[in-house]
Write an enzyme that holds these catalytic residues in place. Structure first.
Site, PDB file in Angstrom:
ATOM      1  N   GLY A 109       0.790  -1.232   0.000  1.00 40.96           N
ATOM      2  CA  GLY A 109       0.000   0.000   0.000  1.00 40.96           C
ATOM      3  C   GLY A 109       0.817   1.274   0.000  1.00 40.96           C
ATOM      4  N   PRO A 134       4.998  -4.566  -0.705  1.00 38.05           N
ATOM      5  CA  PRO A 134       4.686  -3.514  -1.668  1.00 38.05           C
ATOM      6  C   PRO A 134       4.538  -4.037  -3.093  1.00 38.05           C
ATOM      7  CG  PRO A 134       7.025  -3.522  -1.185  1.00 38.05           C
ATOM      8  CD  PRO A 134       6.414  -4.575  -0.303  1.00 38.05           C
ATOM      9  N   GLY A 135       3.615  -3.482  -3.817  1.00 35.28           N
ATOM     10  CA  GLY A 135       3.517  -3.714  -5.255  1.00 35.28           C
ATOM     11  C   GLY A 135       3.900  -2.414  -5.946  1.00 35.28           C
ATOM     12  N   TYR A 161     -10.474   4.838 -11.100  1.00 33.73           N
ATOM     13  CA  TYR A 161     -10.212   5.417  -9.771  1.00 33.73           C
ATOM     14  C   TYR A 161     -10.047   6.929  -9.825  1.00 33.73           C
ATOM     15  CZ  TYR A 161      -8.273   0.636  -9.283  1.00 33.73           C
ATOM     16  OH  TYR A 161      -8.056  -0.716  -9.294  1.00 33.73           O
ATOM     17  N   CYS A 213     -14.763   3.508 -27.288  1.00 32.19           N
ATOM     18  CA  CYS A 213     -16.129   4.045 -27.361  1.00 32.19           C
ATOM     19  C   CYS A 213     -16.791   4.103 -25.993  1.00 32.19           C
ATOM     20  CB  CYS A 213     -16.956   3.197 -28.326  1.00 32.19           C
ATOM     21  SG  CYS A 213     -16.263   3.284 -29.964  1.00 32.19           S
ATOM     22  N   GLU A 214     -16.264   4.933 -25.138  1.00 33.93           N
ATOM     23  CA  GLU A 214     -16.825   5.172 -23.803  1.00 33.93           C
ATOM     24  C   GLU A 214     -16.564   6.644 -23.502  1.00 33.93           C
ATOM     25  OE1 GLU A 214     -17.779   2.970 -21.059  1.00 33.93           O
ATOM     26  OE2 GLU A 214     -17.540   1.086 -22.138  1.00 33.93           O
TER      27      GLU A 214
HETATM   28  N1  LLP Z   1      -0.719  -7.238  -0.423  1.00 33.62           N
HETATM   29  C1  LLP Z   1      -1.998  -7.550  -0.673  1.00 33.62           C
HETATM   30  C2  LLP Z   1      -2.624  -8.637   0.067  1.00 33.62           C
HETATM   31  C3  LLP Z   1      -2.719  -6.836  -1.645  1.00 33.62           C
HETATM   32  O1  LLP Z   1      -3.988  -7.142  -1.892  1.00 33.62           O
HETATM   33  C4  LLP Z   1      -2.089  -5.788  -2.348  1.00 33.62           C
HETATM   34  C5  LLP Z   1      -2.813  -5.016  -3.366  1.00 33.62           C
HETATM   35  C6  LLP Z   1      -0.735  -5.519  -2.057  1.00 33.62           C
HETATM   36  C7  LLP Z   1      -0.087  -6.257  -1.075  1.00 33.62           C
HETATM   37  C8  LLP Z   1       0.051  -4.453  -2.783  1.00 33.62           C
HETATM   38  O2  LLP Z   1      -0.503  -3.199  -2.683  1.00 33.62           O
HETATM   39  P1  LLP Z   1       0.300  -1.956  -3.309  1.00 33.62           P
HETATM   40  O3  LLP Z   1       1.599  -1.849  -2.544  1.00 33.62           O
HETATM   41  O4  LLP Z   1       0.538  -2.224  -4.728  1.00 33.62           O
HETATM   42  O5  LLP Z   1      -0.570  -0.785  -3.090  1.00 33.62           O
HETATM   43  N2  LLP Z   1      -5.533  -1.706  -8.900  1.00 33.62           N
HETATM   44  C9  LLP Z   1      -5.353  -0.740  -7.837  1.00 33.62           C
HETATM   45  C10 LLP Z   1      -4.557  -1.304  -6.683  1.00 33.62           C
HETATM   46  C11 LLP Z   1      -5.172  -2.552  -6.097  1.00 33.62           C
HETATM   47  C12 LLP Z   1      -4.309  -3.169  -5.027  1.00 33.62           C
HETATM   48  C13 LLP Z   1      -4.805  -4.515  -4.640  1.00 33.62           C
HETATM   49  N3  LLP Z   1      -4.056  -5.157  -3.621  1.00 33.62           N
HETATM   50  C14 LLP Z   1      -4.696   0.518  -8.418  1.00 33.62           C
HETATM   51  O6  LLP Z   1      -4.450   0.560  -9.618  1.00 33.62           O
HETATM   52  O7  LLP Z   1      -4.446   1.466  -7.695  1.00 33.62           O
END
Ligand code: LLP
Length: 378
Positions: free
Chosen positions: A222, A259-260, A301, A328-329
């Site tokens: 997050g 983190p992602g 979002y 087309c949106e």
């Molecule tokens: N761990 C779990 C269990 C998760 O569900 C997620 C993301 C992460 C870690 C990594 O979160 P991050 O560090 O990337 O924020 N599609 C959305 C984000 C959805 C995140 C879902 N879960 C966007 O584009 O903002």
């Protein structure tokens, strides 16, 4: 903000000659975000949330600098195994949500640690967890995030075991013969206040007291990245010092982060070209060659992605325009009322911060092509 794409503009313009649209990932930028995160003293392990971007080269570079992996589906685990056939299973945590029983059977059978995020699996399939070490995902009942759709804690969120079910969870885990070795939470995505993880850590420590075998508190991902050039970068040092204080109060626990976005968002850009320009009433629209089929975040979002006319970076921004795709949106807008230089057909546009949740969320809607992914190393 790491604006590597300014330094590497010539290379990007060259690539734009070859591809009508393309996602470009800069591995140097990923390596530097990963190194910054792994050097936090308070954090024992960093697990990359594979869902953010599963490009094989991205995964390989993260593994090479010691990052481990959080997967949410069998598909993600199988993909990891294909990309990194020698990856130790202990470097994977499986954190599914409302997954079918078979997925737990499959992962457990391969010796992969599984996170359970509600009572149901322990109530209905206790035999799966006998003599197994498991993680439990808790809902700390306070979430945050860049948009309501990505807040994964609190009422209205489908994730995690609520705090008032912890005693029942303990009873069920004991009855199943499972040992809870990790307590997990992921409260939302795109959070910019480091105190979030301190609060989560304290809540998880309270939960952990109920389970004598807990060694790990996984505080989730997050971690936010700046969206606009003027936004301050996430304060990793503050996070580290808050968590270091926590660790001195609770030296018995290892802290993990998941983190992602933080590792890959800034490293990715979407390149496209101007197709048409149109004035309509008071509005000006600049059309580009791909839209929400490639990058759905602005439509889904209301996310802000910096848009730059890469062909005319040295010309002053003189005109406000809404940048739209060919889909087309009415919501096919990549950026609303952006100040841009006087633009012409075929100019190359760069959409920044597109390395996370960009390509992975793209589609062939309208039978438009998904842009290829190109990786650059230097
Ligand atoms: N761990 C779990 C269990 C998760 O569900 C997620 C993301 C992460 C870690 C990594 O979160 P991050 O560090 O990337 O924020 N599609 C959305 C984000 C959805 C995140 C879902 N879960 C966007 O584009 O903002």
């Amino acid at each position: 903000m790491d604006t590597w794409w300014i330094r590497k503009r010539d290379k990007l313009l060259e690539l734009a000659e070859q591809y009508p649209n393309a996602y470009v990932y800069d591995l140097e930028s990923i390596r530097s975000a990963a190194t910054a995160m792994s050097s936090l003293r308070s954090v024992k392990r960093v697990l990359y949330a594979v869902k953010a971007n599963f490009n094989p080269d991205v995964i390989k570079v993260l593994a090479s600098v010691g990052i481990d992996f959080d997967c949410v589906s069998l598909g993600e685990i199988e993909h990891l195994n294909t990309v990194l056939p020698d990856l130790d299973k202990n470097r994977i945590l499986f954190t599914p949500n409302f997954a079918p029983r078979d997925e737990y059977v499959w992962a457990i059978g391969r010796g992969i640690t599984v996170t359970i995020d509600n009572l149901y699996p322990l109530q209905q399939w206790p035999e799966l967890f006998a003599n197994r070490e498991i993680f439990i995902r808790i809902d700390p009942e306070q979430g945050d995030g860049h948009h309501e759709y990505v807040v994964t804690s609190g009422s209205g969120s489908k994730f995690g075991v609520p705090l008032n079910e912890v005693s029942e969870l303990k009873r069920l885990a004991t009855a199943a013969g499972a040992e809870v070795v990790g307590i997990h939470a992921h409260t939302g995505s795109g959070i910019v206040n480091p105190k979030n993880w301190q609060t989560v850590a304290n809540i998880l420590a309270r939960v952990a007291k109920h389970f004598s075998g807990v060694k790990t508190l996984d505080l989730g991902g997050g971690i936010g990245v700046p969206e606009r050039t003027a936004d301050a970068p996430f304060n990793l040092q503050e996070l580290d010092s808050l968590l270091t204080n926590f660790c001195s109060d609770y030296p018995q626990y290892d802290l993990w982060l998941e983190p992602g976005r933080y590792l890959v968002a800034v490293a990715g850009v979407l390149l496209t070209r101007v197709t048409q320009i149109k004035g309509k009433g008071a509005d000006c629209y600049i059309g580009v060659n791909t839209g929400i089929n490639s990058l759905i975040r602005p439509a889904l979002y209301d996310a802000y992605h910096e848009i730059v006319n890469l062909s005319r970076m040295n010309e002053g921004a003189s005109k406000s325009a809404t940048v739209v795709g060919p889909i087309c949106e009415a919501g096919d807008k990549l950026g609303i009322n952006r100040l841009l230089p006087e633009t012409q057909e075929n100019d190359v546009f760069l959409i920044a911060n597109a390395g996370a949740y960009g390509h992975v969320m793209s589609s062939n809607y309208n039978l438009r092509d998904i842009p290829p992914e190109i990786v650059i190393c230097d």
